[in-house]
Design a protein around this motif. Structure first.
Motif, PDB file in Angstrom:
ATOM      1  N   UNK A 276       0.831 -16.740  -3.836  1.00 39.86           N
ATOM      2  CA  UNK A 276       1.971 -16.318  -4.653  1.00 39.86           C
ATOM      3  C   UNK A 276       1.544 -15.383  -5.784  1.00 39.86           C
ATOM      4  N   UNK A 277       0.283 -15.442  -6.174  1.00 38.23           N
ATOM      5  CA  UNK A 277      -0.222 -14.637  -7.284  1.00 38.23           C
ATOM      6  C   UNK A 277      -0.686 -13.280  -6.748  1.00 38.23           C
TER       7      UNK A 277
ATOM      8  N   UNK B 229      -6.291 -17.159   1.107  1.00 42.38           N
ATOM      9  CA  UNK B 229      -5.035 -16.887   0.398  1.00 42.38           C
ATOM     10  C   UNK B 229      -4.539 -15.469   0.672  1.00 42.38           C
ATOM     11  N   UNK B 230      -5.443 -14.507   0.834  1.00 42.56           N
ATOM     12  CA  UNK B 230      -5.014 -13.145   1.161  1.00 42.56           C
ATOM     13  C   UNK B 230      -4.378 -13.103   2.548  1.00 42.56           C
TER      14      UNK B 230
ATOM     15  N   UNK C 277      -0.466 -12.156   3.330  1.00 40.40           N
ATOM     16  CA  UNK C 277      -0.064 -11.141   4.304  1.00 40.40           C
ATOM     17  C   UNK C 277       0.901 -11.713   5.333  1.00 40.40           C
ATOM     18  N   UNK C 278       0.693 -12.953   5.739  1.00 40.11           N
ATOM     19  CA  UNK C 278       1.612 -13.576   6.692  1.00 40.11           C
ATOM     20  C   UNK C 278       2.987 -13.795   6.076  1.00 40.11           C
ATOM     21  N   UNK C 279       3.033 -14.141   4.805  1.00 42.35           N
ATOM     22  CA  UNK C 279       4.305 -14.391   4.125  1.00 42.35           C
ATOM     23  C   UNK C 279       4.965 -13.098   3.630  1.00 42.35           C
TER      24      UNK C 279
ATOM     25  N   UNK D  34      -0.139  -5.527   5.011  1.00 44.05           N
ATOM     26  CA  UNK D  34      -1.287  -5.640   5.900  1.00 44.05           C
ATOM     27  C   UNK D  34      -1.540  -4.294   6.561  1.00 44.05           C
ATOM     28  N   UNK D  35      -2.784  -3.854   6.538  1.00 45.53           N
ATOM     29  CA  UNK D  35      -3.162  -2.567   7.096  1.00 45.53           C
ATOM     30  C   UNK D  35      -3.627  -2.751   8.543  1.00 45.53           C
TER      31      UNK D  35
END
Length: 209
Positions: free
Chosen positions: A127-128, A162-163, A167-169, A174-175
């Protein structure tokens, strides 16, 4: 006469040995600057010693997001990433892998904790978003190596997790690498020729009209 000259020369040599000329002629401002640097170095060492052994109670994601927008954060880090001015302690010219963790049994076990463990208000969470983007490569979107950021291995593994979750959320873009394929290489595998494929595409376009 020669004896007096030798005595005066010996006195001058002894004076230079006891009080060197470089010290006598050193400006007062230079001396004060050296003292200030020494006092600052001692203060930093005292802060590190005070930080070591302190309980580690990280803040939650919402508190961390508010901290990133606060004046205290801007006064501490400015517009730079939290890891930019962090310096590790290691011997030699090649930086080794970072330590496994800075926190053991809920207590900071080192005087030079990593950029994330030293500040309890930096919470690594999906979330951050603003904090996670500081650890991403602006060209590739991948997480920077721990040798560059200086974070411990435990925080680095948490960053990777967390990254990927962010990206999933959809919190972080996402590259995907751009790839170009030569489809003529697959015609023989499919048992078709380029003329047949062109005819089929023309028929499909006519039917759609």
């Amino acid at each position: 006469m020669f004896r007096a000259i030798r005595i005066n020369a010996c006195k001058q040599i002894l004076q230079e040995l006891v009080i060197p000329k470089a010290v006598q002629q050193r400006p007062l401002s230079v001396t004060c600057a050296c003292l200030r640097r020494q006092e600052k170095r001692e203060e930093e060492e005292n802060v590190r010693d005070a930080r070591k052994g302190r309980e580690y109670n990280p803040a939650d994601a919402e508190t961390s997001k508010q901290y990133l927008q606060s004046k205290a954060y801007r006064d501490t880090y400015g517009d730079d990433p939290v890891w930019k001015f962090y310096r590790r302690n290691f011997r030699g010219h090649i930086a080794p892998d970072t330590r496994l963790t800075c926190v053991r049994k809920g207590v900071i076990s080192t005087g030079n904790a990593c950029p994330v463990c030293r500040d309890e208000y930096l919470c690594i969470s999906y979330k951050n978003r603003d904090l996670l983007q500081q650890f991403l490569d602006p060209m590739t979107g991948e997480v920077l190596p721990s040798k560059v950021t200086g974070v411990c291995q435990k925080q680095h593994q948490r960053l990777l997790f967390e990254v990927a979750k962010a990206q999933d959320y959809g919190y972080i873009e996402k590259y995907f690498p751009l790839r170009k394929y030569n489809y003529s290489e697959y015609y023989k595998l499919a048992g078709l020729t380029k003329e047949i494929l062109n005819a089929e595409t023309e028929e499909m376009s006519e039917n759609s009209v």
